[in-house]
Write a protein that holds these residues in place. Sequence first.
Motif, PDB file in Angstrom:
ATOM      1  N   ASP A 166       0.819  -1.210   0.000  1.00  0.00           N
ATOM      2  CA  ASP A 166       0.000   0.000   0.000  1.00  0.00           C
ATOM      3  C   ASP A 166       0.854   1.262   0.000  1.00  0.00           C
ATOM      4  N   GLN A 167       0.814   2.081   1.073  1.00  0.00           N
ATOM      5  CA  GLN A 167       1.488   3.382   1.083  1.00  0.00           C
ATOM      6  C   GLN A 167       2.874   3.322   1.720  1.00  0.00           C
ATOM      7  N   ALA A 168       3.421   2.143   1.926  1.00  0.00           N
ATOM      8  CA  ALA A 168       4.774   2.047   2.495  1.00  0.00           C
ATOM      9  C   ALA A 168       5.764   2.784   1.592  1.00  0.00           C
ATOM     10  N   ASP A 169       6.715   3.468   2.208  1.00  0.00           N
ATOM     11  CA  ASP A 169       7.688   4.267   1.461  1.00  0.00           C
ATOM     12  C   ASP A 169       8.914   3.418   1.137  1.00  0.00           C
ATOM     13  N   PRO A 170       9.143   3.109  -0.145  1.00  0.00           N
ATOM     14  CA  PRO A 170      10.302   2.271  -0.487  1.00  0.00           C
ATOM     15  C   PRO A 170      11.624   2.867  -0.022  1.00  0.00           C
ATOM     16  N   LYS A 171      11.734   4.209  -0.026  1.00  0.00           N
ATOM     17  CA  LYS A 171      12.998   4.823   0.395  1.00  0.00           C
ATOM     18  C   LYS A 171      13.270   4.587   1.875  1.00  0.00           C
ATOM     19  N   VAL A 172      12.217   4.552   2.659  1.00  0.00           N
ATOM     20  CA  VAL A 172      12.393   4.263   4.085  1.00  0.00           C
ATOM     21  C   VAL A 172      12.690   2.781   4.289  1.00  0.00           C
ATOM     22  N   LEU A 173      11.883   1.921   3.665  1.00  0.00           N
ATOM     23  CA  LEU A 173      12.072   0.483   3.861  1.00  0.00           C
ATOM     24  C   LEU A 173      13.442   0.020   3.381  1.00  0.00           C
ATOM     25  N   ALA A 174      13.946   0.651   2.314  1.00  0.00           N
ATOM     26  CA  ALA A 174      15.250   0.250   1.791  1.00  0.00           C
ATOM     27  C   ALA A 174      16.344   0.430   2.844  1.00  0.00           C
ATOM     28  N   GLN A 175      16.131   1.369   3.754  1.00  0.00           N
ATOM     29  CA  GLN A 175      17.134   1.614   4.794  1.00  0.00           C
ATOM     30  C   GLN A 175      17.075   0.582   5.915  1.00  0.00           C
ATOM     31  N   LEU A 176      16.023  -0.247   5.917  1.00  0.00           N
ATOM     32  CA  LEU A 176      15.900  -1.282   6.948  1.00  0.00           C
ATOM     33  C   LEU A 176      16.590  -2.576   6.543  1.00  0.00           C
ATOM     34  N   VAL A 177      16.858  -2.750   5.250  1.00  0.00           N
ATOM     35  CA  VAL A 177      17.467  -3.999   4.786  1.00  0.00           C
ATOM     36  C   VAL A 177      18.797  -4.218   5.506  1.00  0.00           C
ATOM     37  N   HIS A 178      18.962  -5.402   6.094  1.00  0.00           N
ATOM     38  CA  HIS A 178      20.209  -5.670   6.814  1.00  0.00           C
ATOM     39  C   HIS A 178      20.487  -7.168   6.864  1.00  0.00           C
ATOM     40  N   PRO A 179      21.711  -7.581   6.513  1.00  0.00           N
ATOM     41  CA  PRO A 179      22.792  -6.795   5.947  1.00  0.00           C
ATOM     42  C   PRO A 179      22.399  -6.263   4.573  1.00  0.00           C
ATOM     43  N   SER A 180      22.915  -5.109   4.230  1.00  0.00           N
ATOM     44  CA  SER A 180      22.528  -4.480   2.967  1.00  0.00           C
ATOM     45  C   SER A 180      23.528  -4.735   1.856  1.00  0.00           C
ATOM     46  N   SER A 181      24.654  -5.357   2.181  1.00  0.00           N
ATOM     47  CA  SER A 181      25.672  -5.626   1.165  1.00  0.00           C
ATOM     48  C   SER A 181      26.408  -6.907   1.538  1.00  0.00           C
ATOM     49  N   GLY A 182      27.281  -7.338   0.619  1.00  0.00           N
ATOM     50  CA  GLY A 182      28.058  -8.541   0.882  1.00  0.00           C
ATOM     51  C   GLY A 182      27.350  -9.791   0.405  1.00  0.00           C
ATOM     52  N   PRO A 183      27.995 -10.941   0.585  1.00  0.00           N
ATOM     53  CA  PRO A 183      27.435 -12.204   0.060  1.00  0.00           C
ATOM     54  C   PRO A 183      26.130 -12.624   0.732  1.00  0.00           C
ATOM     55  N   LYS A 184      25.858 -12.121   1.922  1.00  0.00           N
ATOM     56  CA  LYS A 184      24.629 -12.483   2.633  1.00  0.00           C
ATOM     57  C   LYS A 184      23.654 -11.303   2.712  1.00  0.00           C
ATOM     58  N   ALA A 185      23.725 -10.412   1.738  1.00  0.00           N
ATOM     59  CA  ALA A 185      22.839  -9.246   1.716  1.00  0.00           C
ATOM     60  C   ALA A 185      21.377  -9.684   1.616  1.00  0.00           C
ATOM     61  N   MET A 186      20.532  -9.015   2.372  1.00  0.00           N
ATOM     62  CA  MET A 186      19.093  -9.302   2.344  1.00  0.00           C
ATOM     63  C   MET A 186      18.413  -8.482   1.245  1.00  0.00           C
ATOM     64  N   GLN A 187      17.125  -8.667   1.111  1.00  0.00           N
ATOM     65  CA  GLN A 187      16.336  -7.953   0.125  1.00  0.00           C
ATOM     66  C   GLN A 187      15.125  -7.342   0.806  1.00  0.00           C
ATOM     67  N   MET A 188      14.444  -6.472   0.093  1.00  0.00           N
ATOM     68  CA  MET A 188      13.110  -6.064   0.545  1.00  0.00           C
ATOM     69  C   MET A 188      12.110  -6.441  -0.542  1.00  0.00           C
ATOM     70  N   TYR A 189      10.877  -6.635  -0.107  1.00  0.00           N
ATOM     71  CA  TYR A 189       9.814  -7.023  -1.026  1.00  0.00           C
ATOM     72  C   TYR A 189       8.740  -5.938  -1.029  1.00  0.00           C
ATOM     73  N   LEU A 190       8.320  -5.568  -2.225  1.00  0.00           N
ATOM     74  CA  LEU A 190       7.345  -4.495  -2.371  1.00  0.00           C
ATOM     75  C   LEU A 190       6.160  -4.936  -3.214  1.00  0.00           C
ATOM     76  N   MET A 191       5.009  -4.449  -2.815  1.00  0.00           N
ATOM     77  CA  MET A 191       3.808  -4.619  -3.634  1.00  0.00           C
ATOM     78  C   MET A 191       3.966  -3.813  -4.911  1.00  0.00           C
ATOM     79  N   GLU A 192       3.696  -4.427  -6.048  1.00  0.00           N
ATOM     80  CA  GLU A 192       3.782  -3.703  -7.303  1.00  0.00           C
ATOM     81  C   GLU A 192       2.562  -2.801  -7.475  1.00  0.00           C
ATOM     82  N   GLN A 193       2.751  -1.739  -8.237  1.00  0.00           N
ATOM     83  CA  GLN A 193       1.696  -0.748  -8.436  1.00  0.00           C
ATOM     84  C   GLN A 193       0.443  -1.414  -9.015  1.00  0.00           C
TER      85      GLN A 193
END
Length: 237
Positions: free
Chosen positions: A156-183
Motif C-alpha cells: 500500500d502506502q509504504a515508502d520504499p525509500k524508508v524500507l530500503a534503509q531497513l534492509v540488513h545486511p545491505s551488502s556482501g554475500p549475505k545481503a538481504m532484500q526487501m519485497y514491495l507490492m507492485e503498483q
Amino acid sequence: MENQNAKLLPFYLAVDVSVSMSGAKLAQANNIMPAVVDALADAPILSDKVRFGVIDFGTDAQVRLPLCDLLDENVTLPALSVRGATSYAAAFRLLRDEIESNVKQLKADGFQVHRPAVFFISDGEPTDREDVWRDALRDLTHDFPTYPNLVPCGVDQADPKVLAQLVHPSSGPKAMQMYLMEQGQNPADAIAMIAEILISSMLASGHSMAQGSSGLILPDKQDLPAGISAHSSDDFV
C-alpha cells in the motif's frame, strides 16, 4: 545436554497494526500464522529446525506470539487487532529485547542458534521522529552481536525509500532484500503473497539446515508471486 548440537533458526514476523491496516489488510495479516502452521504440518521434520514468533506494532509494540515450535499442541495463535500509530522504533526495540532473550534461552537449553530472521511488514511510514527510529534501528542491526537478518516488506502506502534503509545486511554475500507490492496490486492480496515468501523461505532454510547447511534462504526473484518485486537496499537511494 539433550539438545546439544541441535540447530535452530528463529523466524520473527513483525506486523504493522496501525489504523491504516484496518479491514482486509489486517484480516490477511491474521491469515499468515495459520498458513505457516499448515506449511510446517506438511513438513513436520522442519519444525525441529525453525522457531516462529510474532510481534505487532502500532503506537507501541507487543509480543503476540512468543518464539515457539508452532506444531506444539499448547500453542494458541493470537488475533491481531488495530492499535494506533506506526512506531517503527517500538518494533525495533522490542525485537532487540526478544532476540537477545530468546537466543540466550535457546543456548541455555543446549541449542545452536543461527542468526535470526525478521520479516517486517508495513503499509505506511514510521510516525516516530526520524532520529528516534534510526537510533532504534541502529541498536538492532549495528550495535547488537545477535543482529537479525532484516527483510522489510512494503504494501500500500509504504515508502520504499524508508524500507530500503531497513534492509540488513545491505551488502556482501549475505545481503538481504526487501519485497514491495507492485503498483496496482491489491494490498491485502500483497500481504498474502508476502506470506508465501515467508513460508517459502522457512521451508527452504529448514531443508537446507537438514542437509547440513545454514542460514536464511530467500526465494529467487523468478520464483516470487506475481505482484511482488524484490529489491536491494540500493534500488531507492
